[in-house]
Design a protein around this motif. Structure first.
Motif, PDB file in Angstrom:
ATOM      1  N   SER A   1      -4.912   1.319  -4.405  1.00 44.42           N
ATOM      2  CA  SER A   1      -5.957   1.294  -3.800  1.00 44.42           C
ATOM      3  C   SER A   1      -7.157   2.204  -4.299  1.00 44.42           C
ATOM      4  O   SER A   1      -8.483   1.614  -4.581  1.00 44.42           O
ATOM      5  CB  SER A   1      -5.820   1.560  -2.250  1.00 44.42           C
ATOM      6  OG  SER A   1      -5.016   0.643  -1.817  1.00 44.42           O
ATOM      7  N   LYS A   2      -6.957   3.495  -4.581  1.00 44.89           N
ATOM      8  CA  LYS A   2      -8.041   4.359  -4.660  1.00 44.89           C
ATOM      9  C   LYS A   2      -8.342   4.300  -6.507  1.00 44.89           C
ATOM     10  O   LYS A   2      -9.375   4.173  -6.596  1.00 44.89           O
ATOM     11  CB  LYS A   2      -7.679   5.804  -4.463  1.00 44.89           C
ATOM     12  CG  LYS A   2      -7.038   5.748  -3.038  1.00 44.89           C
ATOM     13  CD  LYS A   2      -7.926   5.406  -1.774  1.00 44.89           C
ATOM     14  CE  LYS A   2      -7.108   5.584  -0.551  1.00 44.89           C
ATOM     15  NZ  LYS A   2      -8.013   5.208   0.734  1.00 44.89           N
ATOM     16  N   GLY A   3      -7.504   4.664  -7.264  1.00 42.40           N
ATOM     17  CA  GLY A   3      -7.639   4.853  -8.772  1.00 42.40           C
ATOM     18  C   GLY A   3      -8.230   3.291  -9.300  1.00 42.40           C
ATOM     19  O   GLY A   3      -8.953   3.504 -10.260  1.00 42.40           O
TER      20      GLY A   3
ATOM     21  N   SER B   1       5.637  13.378  -1.655  1.00 38.72           N
ATOM     22  CA  SER B   1       4.181  13.577  -2.354  1.00 38.72           C
ATOM     23  C   SER B   1       3.463  12.555  -2.493  1.00 38.72           C
ATOM     24  O   SER B   1       3.766  11.628  -3.174  1.00 38.72           O
ATOM     25  CB  SER B   1       4.803  14.362  -3.611  1.00 38.72           C
ATOM     26  OG  SER B   1       3.578  14.847  -4.356  1.00 38.72           O
ATOM     27  N   ASP B   2       2.213  12.725  -1.911  1.00 38.71           N
ATOM     28  CA  ASP B   2       1.455  11.647  -1.664  1.00 38.71           C
ATOM     29  C   ASP B   2       0.431  11.696  -2.619  1.00 38.71           C
ATOM     30  O   ASP B   2      -0.516  12.513  -2.643  1.00 38.71           O
ATOM     31  CB  ASP B   2       0.630  11.313  -0.118  1.00 38.71           C
ATOM     32  CG  ASP B   2      -0.303  10.372  -0.149  1.00 38.71           C
ATOM     33  OD1 ASP B   2      -0.477   9.676  -1.190  1.00 38.71           O
ATOM     34  OD2 ASP B   2      -0.845  10.095   1.149  1.00 38.71           O
ATOM     35  N   GLU B   3       0.493  10.912  -4.097  1.00 34.89           N
ATOM     36  CA  GLU B   3      -0.208  11.121  -5.014  1.00 34.89           C
ATOM     37  C   GLU B   3      -1.107  10.148  -5.305  1.00 34.89           C
ATOM     38  O   GLU B   3      -1.376   9.714  -6.348  1.00 34.89           O
ATOM     39  CB  GLU B   3       0.837  11.516  -6.358  1.00 34.89           C
ATOM     40  CG  GLU B   3       1.637  12.744  -6.025  1.00 34.89           C
ATOM     41  CD  GLU B   3       2.532  13.062  -6.993  1.00 34.89           C
ATOM     42  OE1 GLU B   3       2.550  12.426  -8.212  1.00 34.89           O
ATOM     43  OE2 GLU B   3       3.295  13.856  -6.833  1.00 34.89           O
TER      44      GLU B   3
ATOM     45  N   GLY C   1       0.657  -1.197  -0.139  1.00 36.78           N
ATOM     46  CA  GLY C   1       0.135  -0.233   0.114  1.00 36.78           C
ATOM     47  C   GLY C   1       0.781   1.250   0.054  1.00 36.78           C
ATOM     48  O   GLY C   1       2.173   1.250   0.216  1.00 36.78           O
ATOM     49  N   GLY C   2       0.290   2.308  -0.383  1.00 36.15           N
ATOM     50  CA  GLY C   2       0.907   3.617  -0.070  1.00 36.15           C
ATOM     51  C   GLY C   2       1.327   3.785   1.395  1.00 36.15           C
ATOM     52  O   GLY C   2       2.298   4.412   1.670  1.00 36.15           O
ATOM     53  N   SER C   3       0.748   3.158   2.199  1.00 38.82           N
ATOM     54  CA  SER C   3       0.800   3.214   3.754  1.00 38.82           C
ATOM     55  C   SER C   3       2.046   2.804   4.129  1.00 38.82           C
ATOM     56  O   SER C   3       3.026   3.443   4.716  1.00 38.82           O
ATOM     57  CB  SER C   3      -0.001   2.313   4.457  1.00 38.82           C
ATOM     58  OG  SER C   3      -1.354   2.636   4.329  1.00 38.82           O
ATOM     59  N   GLN C   4       2.567   1.947   3.413  1.00 37.27           N
ATOM     60  CA  GLN C   4       3.973   1.299   3.659  1.00 37.27           C
ATOM     61  C   GLN C   4       5.147   2.101   3.349  1.00 37.27           C
ATOM     62  O   GLN C   4       6.150   2.551   3.887  1.00 37.27           O
ATOM     63  CB  GLN C   4       4.439  -0.016   3.263  1.00 37.27           C
ATOM     64  CG  GLN C   4       5.497  -0.455   4.111  1.00 37.27           C
ATOM     65  CD  GLN C   4       6.350  -1.831   3.313  1.00 37.27           C
ATOM     66  OE1 GLN C   4       5.799  -2.060   2.158  1.00 37.27           O
ATOM     67  NE2 GLN C   4       7.284  -2.319   3.754  1.00 37.27           N
TER      68      GLN C   4
HETATM   69  N1  PLP Z   1      -2.456   8.493   1.510  1.00 40.92           N
HETATM   70  C1  PLP Z   1      -3.614   8.843   1.614  1.00 40.92           C
HETATM   71  C2  PLP Z   1      -4.014  10.404   1.189  1.00 40.92           C
HETATM   72  C3  PLP Z   1      -4.961   8.198   1.854  1.00 40.92           C
HETATM   73  O1  PLP Z   1      -6.163   8.693   1.831  1.00 40.92           O
HETATM   74  C4  PLP Z   1      -4.485   6.554   1.985  1.00 40.92           C
HETATM   75  C5  PLP Z   1      -5.876   5.910   2.496  1.00 40.92           C
HETATM   76  O2  PLP Z   1      -6.775   6.154   2.886  1.00 40.92           O
HETATM   77  C6  PLP Z   1      -3.291   6.152   1.788  1.00 40.92           C
HETATM   78  C7  PLP Z   1      -2.536   7.118   1.591  1.00 40.92           C
HETATM   79  C8  PLP Z   1      -2.987   4.714   2.223  1.00 40.92           C
HETATM   80  O3  PLP Z   1      -3.336   3.959   1.225  1.00 40.92           O
HETATM   81  P1  PLP Z   1      -3.051   2.476   0.722  1.00 40.92           P
HETATM   82  O4  PLP Z   1      -2.171   2.027   1.952  1.00 40.92           O
HETATM   83  O5  PLP Z   1      -4.507   1.742   0.839  1.00 40.92           O
HETATM   84  O6  PLP Z   1      -2.504   2.314  -0.663  1.00 40.92           O
END
Ligand code: PLP
Length: 389
Positions: free
Chosen positions: A234-236, A200-202, A97-100
């Motif tokens: 996750s989102k797109g 930059s969280d894209e 995920g973007g989280s890690q």
């Molecule tokens: N960054 C933003 C701004 C988010 O809203 C989220 C999830 O809601 C994430 C990162 C993490 O997303 P993921 O770990 O599912 O890629």
């Protein structure tokens, strides 16, 4: 027992979103505008590719950086969609995920007490991740009057000798705000002058509603070498459960981040990576369909919230709207709690996203149009009722 727990962890506040989910989950007939995830299921061709990979026995660890084929597809995608050029071999890292990606980047770049500027209202994880990495989060407050955009002067004033990095997230969670290229350039000047890193969280870039409106700060002169772009599927691509993200960064930075990654996860699950390859090869049309659907819902929800008397900023991206509830005289938490218990609509109180979110609530429109219509009726009844009191 408590003293055995790390003080960094002990000091973390539980997410303000979770409390409302727990409450909403225990009630019947609730319409939730609280969840930050697509209501679509992952397109079947992506699922099929993951299943096929398992049928073929591709079930081992992959390269620590992630499958080279996936990194190649990400490189092509970043170029095709955002005009960014990253080497698949040296500058891309696949993450859980973007989280890690956010977590390991912060751990790789921060020394104790380094300060990190965070534009508020902000995604709930930033403050916690900066603290866990030993850094100090410094909020930059924005407001609806300025379309939730940070002003260059605010950034200048917040910078100290300890400032190491700034986290940007546009399109933004929770406001849907977006910075245009000129606004990014103004920030870039300051960032270069003070020699800062940018995270930059894209993750919502794919969900920008006006074609061509999104620019990555990494594409601005002098910024690529100091920017770590974080994104994910996750989102797109409606793939939250797949837990797949990535980061793009210059080789010297990626090498350091990779060290943190290799000791924590070894590699990301193989089957999800095969699914993601398919998402990038064949997924643009699905992403576009979903984006169009969110745009229709955005227009509907903003119109109805405004009609109910709640002032909105028109979101340029992501799938959230962040109306002001100040006119009602209630705090964000009171508003969200009464709306939930009296009218069974779940929204997230704005203060969950930092102090500057107070006076707002976050509504996610990643839910069906029928549910949004019903939720809008209930919100109007609620606000009308408050006005009569
Ligand atoms: N960054 C933003 C701004 C988010 O809203 C989220 C999830 O809601 C994430 C990162 C993490 O997303 P993921 O770990 O599912 O890629």
């Amino acid at each position: 027992m408590k003293s055995y727990i790390s003080s960094r962890v002990e000091q973390l506040k539980p997410s303000g979103i979770r409390r409302f989910f727990d409450l909403a989950g225990s009630m019947e007939g609730v319409i939730t505008l609280g969840v930050g995830e697509p209501d679509f299921t992952t397109p079947w061709s992506i699922c099929h590719a993951a299943i096929q990979s398992m049928e073929r026995g591709y079930t081992t660890y992959t390269e620590m950086e992630g499958l080279l084929e996936l990194r190649r597809e990400i490189s092509l995608y970043m170029d095709r969609r955002f005009h960014l050029s990253y080497s698949p071999d040296k500058e891309i890292l696949i993450t859980v995920g973007g989280s890690q990606a956010l977590d390991i980047t912060l751990r790789a770049i921060l020394n104790p007490d380094d300060e990190v500027l965070i534009i508020e209202p902000s995604y709930v994880a930033y403050e916690a991740l900066v603290s866990l990495a030993g850094g100090k989060p410094i909020p930059i407050r924005t407001s609806i009057d300025k379309e939730f955009k940070p002003q260059p002067q605010q950034i200048r004033e917040a910078i100290s000798p300890r400032t190491k990095a700034i986290i940007l997230c546009f399109p933004n969670n929770p406001t849907g705000s977006l910075l245009d290229r000129n606004e990014l350039k103004a920030l870039a000047d300051i960032i270069i002058e003070h020699d800062l890193f940018v995270l930059s969280d894209e993750i919502y870039a794919e969900l920008t509603y006006e074609e061509g409106a999104f620019s990555s700060i990494a594409s601005i002169k002098g910024m690529r070498e100091r920017t770590i772009v974080v994104s994910g599927f996750s989102k797109g691509f409606a793939m939250t459960g797949w837990r797949l993200g990535y980061l793009c960064a210059p080789e010297s930075i990626r090498e350091e981040i990779l060290k943190v990654c290799q000791y924590t996860t070894i590699s990301v699950p193989s089957m999800t990576q095969y699914g993601a390859i398919e998402a990038l090869k064949d997924g643009d049309k699905y992403a576009m369909e979903m984006r169009n659907s969110y745009r229709t819902r955005r227009d509907f929800i903003v119109r109805h919230l405004e009609e109910a008397g709640l002032k909105c900023h028109l979101p340029a991206g992501a799938f959230y709207v962040f109306p002001s509830i100040k006119e009602t005289g209630l705090t964000s938490e009171e508003f969200a709690e009464k709306l939930l218990t009296q009218h069974k609509v779940a929204v997230v109180p704005g203060n969950a996203f930092g102090d500057s979110g107070e006076g707002h609530v976050r509504c996610s429109y990643a839910t069906s149009m029928d549910k949004i219509k019903e939720a809008m009726k209930r919100i109007k009844q609620f606000v009308d009722h408050l006005n009569k009191d």
